[in-house]
Structures are given as structure tokens and as C-alpha cells.
Design an enzyme around this catalytic site. Structure first.
Site, PDB file in Angstrom:
ATOM      1  N   LYS A  37     -39.814 -15.693   7.022  1.00 43.73           N
ATOM      2  CA  LYS A  37     -39.746 -14.410   7.366  1.00 43.73           C
ATOM      3  C   LYS A  37     -40.656 -15.586   8.517  1.00 43.73           C
ATOM      4  CE  LYS A  37     -44.065 -11.001   6.876  1.00 43.73           C
ATOM      5  NZ  LYS A  37     -44.246 -10.395   5.686  1.00 43.73           N
ATOM      6  N   ASP A  84     -55.837  -8.671   6.681  1.00 38.46           N
ATOM      7  CA  ASP A  84     -54.879  -8.979   6.033  1.00 38.46           C
ATOM      8  C   ASP A  84     -54.309 -10.407   6.275  1.00 38.46           C
ATOM      9  OD1 ASP A  84     -52.592  -9.544   4.626  1.00 38.46           O
ATOM     10  OD2 ASP A  84     -51.685  -7.886   5.738  1.00 38.46           O
ATOM     11  N   GLU A 140     -47.326  -3.607   7.691  1.00 40.52           N
ATOM     12  CA  GLU A 140     -48.099  -3.649   6.561  1.00 40.52           C
ATOM     13  C   GLU A 140     -49.766  -3.098   5.736  1.00 40.52           C
ATOM     14  OE1 GLU A 140     -47.290  -7.388   6.006  1.00 40.52           O
ATOM     15  OE2 GLU A 140     -45.518  -7.950   6.299  1.00 40.52           O
ATOM     16  N   ASP A 153     -42.484  -5.334  -0.218  1.00 41.83           N
ATOM     17  CA  ASP A 153     -43.159  -5.984   0.735  1.00 41.83           C
ATOM     18  C   ASP A 153     -42.738  -7.070   0.598  1.00 41.83           C
ATOM     19  OD1 ASP A 153     -45.269  -7.347   1.728  1.00 41.83           O
ATOM     20  OD2 ASP A 153     -46.738  -6.849  -0.219  1.00 41.83           O
TER      21      ASP A 153
END
Ligand code: AMP
Length: 598
Positions: A81, A200, A177, A19
Site C-alpha cells: 500500500k 490514526d 479511514e 479496511d
């Protein structure tokens, strides 16, 4: 003689699941049928996705780098990211290190006088995870599954893959994800049939996915989200509030941010948090009590933004909240009680909190790695495309080849023809987006396909889009007559402005009416452009065979079409074209008769 059987030692190379988070990253591996997350040398599983660049030494990654963030903010890179696939000048990133790059070109990160691509920073995080895993497993690690937000576009997925490669890993699969989180939830419920939502909310991104789980098959029904919404925004709001109270300048922002994050975390379990900032400005100290009520006032407008994304995902999946069996929470920010209250309100049920919200995605990535290595069987993962893909056709229209929310991997094609006689090549513009007109969607790439000149409408060009299991697009265009073909893989890291990704869905809804009108107008105009010269030629050639009244009517109708084109209204133009069509029936019959006689 009986031969004795010698056991053969088979070493199965591990595939790790990673992850790669905005804030924290994790790595895991399947052991004896269980997903196990691996700890670093200090026994900690969560590695902050932070890299500190010292002057003349190797970069530090993880907690060691976090400790340097307040001391040398300009050389400590976090949230890389968020920058993957971004163009310089997008202007949304408020970070403590410097960014560079020409406006419109890939953004670069500056640290210690050098420039790096965001994926090069991610690669350093991956390298540390890989080294930790090799240490824990006592064997080399070379293959990995890496997760990305469902909303990452093609270019961002490719950049993530490249980060893995730079870290010496073969990236076997890129997984969304939320899909990974659903896998973590569903592994021990494989026999059941259920519909689940994965909510999420992490540090930098928000993702909502609706999935169906049926006899070991996971199918994503819809996804939605925002790549610039998360806990960082709440931190920034607290920092702004504290800065106003202290009336301090930006130089102390890193220290304020640290205090803000700590207070936010405390308030997930308490009603008040004390903030102590000794010698914060001009030797003055600052301390205050920050309450849950104050935090919620600042956070509410940020968290509320998740609501519309949830509603859209439900609508796209054609699922009503009461049809859901479970709502799973993922991402550190879902620890905040206010987030849980909002989720309960949107979905009409208390969310499932069985999974550790920080670890569910990594556990899912590890299970996917197990599926690929054969350690986990009887599970199939079906993902979907978040946005439609297509090409531009004549008149500037978007022609969708793969509609959004199609299950991937997928392969679809369509046959196109030439709009003009004698045309020698066709420009294939590959587009992504939900708008009716090509210009409102983003161009992923373009290329020319040459073919044999033919009469108008006689060339046959097949265009095929294939999205592989990593969500990466391969385009094939072929002249079906000669077999000449062109294959293109959409690779460039910054072909699409990342900012625009989440705007796309909103815009397509907001402009739905105008867009439909524009498309209808363009289609009617294409027809008019074809009819008008044909009618004029026919009138000149055989108009004398008609009654004068009829000739006049045709001329009037043709004039009305011209007026409607100038007017720009789709309905008026469609009506005028239909009236011209109607008025020229007799003329068309005469043309056919003449042709037959000829
Ligand atoms: P992730 O990207 O999933 O690692 O989530 C990180 C985000 O979750 C950051 O904004 C953290 O500040 C936030 N977070 C982590 N723990 C908590 C907590 N206990 N309460 C509130 N927010 C948290």
C-alpha cells in the site's frame, strides 16, 4: 375470492466493508443492523497484508505469507500500500523485495522473476478477503466499500479502486479511514452533536482528522497527515539499534525486524522485553533485554512528528482542543503508551480507547456499506478534499477552483478568457496543491480545448471541477460560445509523486511569504505588460496634446516601471504601476475624447 398473499423472498446482495491496511486488512458486513467483522477459516479476523510468491504455485496471502517472510524475504511482499502511486526512484522504500521501473515511472514490485504493480499485490489481499467472506456468508460477494488514508491523492484512490476491480469487486465507494473510524464511534451516538478528532497511527501512515457529528451527519472539518510515518519507522529504528549492537550485516535484517516488532508489542504492556536470536550470525547467538526506556528514546522523534500535523488540522478546522468532545485512537501503533501520552498532551484530554484500534476502520467501512445497501439509515457522510485543486492561469499562477477542505462530493466552476487576441486553444493544466505559483504545485493532467478565435478577453471558457463521492476528479472545459467541450477524468496512477504529498502543506506554510510576493509581482507585471505598450502608443498618437512636463513625467514613470520589473520586487513594481496609472490620467482622458469625436 380472496387471494392468499405469497411472501416474496428478496435476496439482498451484501456490500462488504474492507479496511485495506498497510500491515493488516479486515472485511465486514452488516447483519441485523450490526457491523460484523468476518473471520477466515482459522477463525482470525485480522489478515496480514502480505503476499508470498512461491516458485510454481499460487501466491499465499496473510499469515501463511508472513511465515515465509524470514525465509524468503525477496519473494514476500509486504506494505504494498505504501508503494501505490509511487514513482520508481523516489528512494524512500526500504523493503526486502526488489523494486523496478524506470525512474519517474510507476514503481513495480519484483517477485519470483515477474513484475507487478503495487495494486496487483493489493488485489491478491482483497481476493483472499473476498474468498473468506464468501465462505463465511455462503454467498457470492461482488460489491465493496474500501477505505484509504485521507491523504491519498486522486491517483492513489484510483489505483485502490483498480485493486478492488482486479479482485472481482465493484467498488461502490472509497472512504477515508478516519471518517470510517468516526462512523464506528458515532453509530450509537447519532442524536448527539459533537466534535471529534481521529488520531490514526498505523504501520505505514499517520492521519489526523477533525469531524463534526450532528444528527446523523458526519462532516469532516479538516484532515492532515503523513503517508510515510508509522510503526514501521519505529521498527526500523529498533532494527538499526540491534544491528549496531550485534555488528551484523543487512542479511539478517528480516530476523531482526521480527524480533524488534515482537519486543515493541511486549513493551506496550511491560517495562522490559527479552530479545533472543539463536545462531543469528556466524553461528553466534544474541540475546538482550530491551527496555521501555530504550524504546521510547528511539521512538520519541518519530512520534513527535505527529504533533505539527495535529496542530495544523485543528487550525484548519478552526477548533480549539478544549472544544473537542472526544479523541479517538485508531491504528495498531496507538497501543503504545507513549503515543497515548502524547495524544493526551496535544489535545489536553485522555483519548477514547473504547474502539479496538485495529478494527474501528473496518467497522466504519462496513457501516458505510450498510448505508449504501440501505441496511443503515439516517446517516450521511460528508467528506472533504485534503488539497486544493485548480488550473494554471496566465503568468504561471495557480487559480484555485476547489479549495482544500471543501466538502465532497462537490462541483465548482469558473469562467476564463483568452489572454492573447486570435488565440485558438487554451491549455488546461489541472493542478493540485497549496502554492501560489503553478510550477510549485503538481500537475494531475493537462489537455487542450480549442475555441473560436476572438479578440483578447472575448473568449468564454467555462472550467468545471467535479469531485465524486470517491474523491475522484472529473474536469470539464467548455467553449460557451460553440458548446465544444472536453471531459477528462484524472485516472493515471502515478501522476503525482507521493513523496511530495505531505511536503506540500509544509512547503506552503514555509514559503507563504515568498509565494505571496511572487503572486503579487506576477499580477503587477501582467498589468505593467499591458500598460506599457498602450501608454507608448497613446503618447505617439496624441502625446502632442499634453504639456511637455506631463509628457516627460509619463515617460519617467514608464521607465520606473521597467526598472521595477527588472528589480523583481513586488511592492516596488506595484507602486511604480500605480504611479504610472496616476500620471496617465490626463492622457487617458484625451484618448476617450478622441474616441468620442471619432
Ligand atoms: P495498522 O496499520 O493499523 O495495522 O497498525 C500496525 C502497526 O501497529 C504496526 O507497526 C504494529 O507493529 C503496531 N502495533 C500493533 N500492535 C501493537 C502493540 N500492542 N504495541 C505497539 N504497536 C503495535
Amino acid at each position: 375470492m380472496r387471494r392468499s398473499l405469497t411472501p416474496i423472498l428478496i435476496t439482498v446482495s451484501h456490500i462488504v466493508g474492507i479496511d485495506l491496511g498497510t500491515t493488516n486488512s479486515l472485511i465486514g458486513v452488516m447483519e441485523a443492523g450490526f457491523p460484523i467483522l468476518l473471520a477466515d477459516a482459522e477463525g482470525v479476523r485480522l489478515t496480514p497484508s502480505v503476499v508470498y510468491f512461491p516458485k510454481d504455485a499460487e501466491p499465499l496471502v496473510g499469515r501463511a505469507a508472513v511465515r515465509m517472510r524470514a525465509l524468503e524475504p525477496e519473494n514476500t511482499v509486504y506494505s504494498a500500500k505504501r508503494l501505490i502511486g509511487q514513482r520508481a526512484g523516489d528512494g524512500t522504500e526500504d523493503v526486502s523485495y526488489r523494486l523496478a521501473g524506470k525512474r519517474g515511472e510507476p514503481v513495480r514490485i519484483c517477485a519470483q522473476g515477474s513484475e507487478l504493480a503495487p495494486e496487483e499485490v493489493s488485489a491478491l489481499v482483497l481476493k483472499k478477503l473476498r474468498a473468506d467472506a464468501e465462505h463465511a456468508l455462503g454467498e457470492p460477494v461482488t460489491r465493496a466499500v474500501i477505505t484509504v488514508p485521507a491523504y491519498f491523492n486522486d491517483a492513489q484512490r484510483n489505483a485502490t479502486k483498480r485493486a478492488g476491480e482486479l479482485a472481482g469487486l465493484t467498488v461502490e465507494r472509497i472512504v477515508n479511514e478516519p471518517t470510517a473510524a468516526a462512523l464506528a464511534y458515532g453509530l450509537d451516538r447519532l442524536r448527539e452533536k459533537s466534535k471529534i478528532a481521529v488520531f490514526d497511527l498505523g504501520g505505514g501512515t499517520f492521519d489526523i482528522s477533525i469531524l463534526e457529528l450532528n444528527a446523523g451527519v458526519f462532516q469532516v472539518l479538516a484532515t492532515n497527515g503523513n503517508t510515510h510515518l508509522g510503526g514501521d519507522d519505529i521498527d526500523a529504528a529498533i532494527v538499526a539499534e540491534l544491528a549496531a549492537r550485534i555488528s551484523a550485516d543487512a542479511s539478517i535484517t528480516p530476523r531482526l525486524r521480527e524480533a524488534a516488532i515482537a519486543a515493541k508489542h511486549t513493551l506496550s504492556a511491560n517495562d522490559t522485553a527479552s530479545i533472543e536470536l539463536p545462531f543469528i550470525t556466524d553461528g553466534r547467538s544474541f540475546s538482550c533485554t530491551f527496555t521501555l526506556e530504550e524504546l521510547e528514546r528511539l521512538a520519541r522523534p518519530i512520534i513527535e512528528q505527529t504533533r505539527t500535523h495535529c496542530m495544523r488540522a485543528l487550525a484548519d478546522a478552526k477548533v480549539k482542543p478544549e472544544q473537542l468532545n472526544e479523541v479517538i485512537l485508531v491504528g495498531g501503533q496507538t497501543r503504545m503508551p507513549m503515543v497515548r501520552r502524547l495524544v493526551a498532551e496535544i489535545f489536553g484530554r485522555e483519548p477514547n480507547t473504547d474502539q479496538n484500534p485495529d478494527e474501528a476502520v473496518a467497522v466504519g467501512a462496513t457501516i458505510q456499506a450498510g448505508i449504501l445497501s440501505g441496511a443503515v439509515q439516517n446517516v450521511v457522510l460528508l467528506d472533504v478534499t485534503p488539497l486544493s485543486l485548480g488550473i494554471e492561469t496566465f503568468g504561471g499562477l495557480m487559480n484555485i477552483i476547489i479549495p482544500r477542505n471543501s466538502t465532497i462530493p462537490t462541483k465548482r466552476g469558473e469562467l476564463f478568457t483568452n489572454a492573447v487576441a486570435g488565440q485558438r486553444s487554451m491549455l488546461i493544466r489541472v493542478l493540485q496543491g497549496e502554492r501560489e505559483l503553478a510550477r510549485d504545485n503538481w500537475e494531475l493532467g493537462k489537455f487542450d480545448l480549442s475555441f473560436e478565435p476572438a479578440l483578447k478577453g472575448h473568449a468564454r471558457v467555462g472550467v468545471q471541477f467535479e469531485i465524486d463521492a470517491n474523491g475522484i476528479l472529473h474536469v470539464l472545459a467548455r467553449d460557451t460560445k460553440t458548446g465544444v467541450e472536453q471531459r477528462v477524468e484524472m485516472r493515471s496512477a502515478v501522476d503525482v509523486s507521493d513523496e511530495a504529498v505531505e511536503k506540500m502543506l509544509g512547503d506552503s506554510l514555509e514559503h507563504a511569504f515568498e509565494d505571496m510576493n511572487d503572486r503579487a509581482f506576477t499580477e503587477a507585471k501582467l498589468k505593467a505588460d499591458e500598460m506599457l505598450p498602450a501608454v507608448r502608443t497613446a503618447l505617439a498618437q496624441i502625446g502632442s496634446g499634453l504639456e511637455p512636463v506631463e509628457r516627460e513625467l509619463i515617460k519617467r514613470r514608464a521607465q520606473e516601471v521597467e526598472t521595477a520589473i527588472a528589480g523583481g520586487g513586488a511592492t516596488a513594481l506595484k507602486k511604480a504601476v500605480a504611479a504610472l496609472d496616476e500620471a496617465t490620467q490626463q492622457l487617458a482622458a484625451l484618448l476617450v475624447e478622441k474616441a468620442m469625436r471619432g
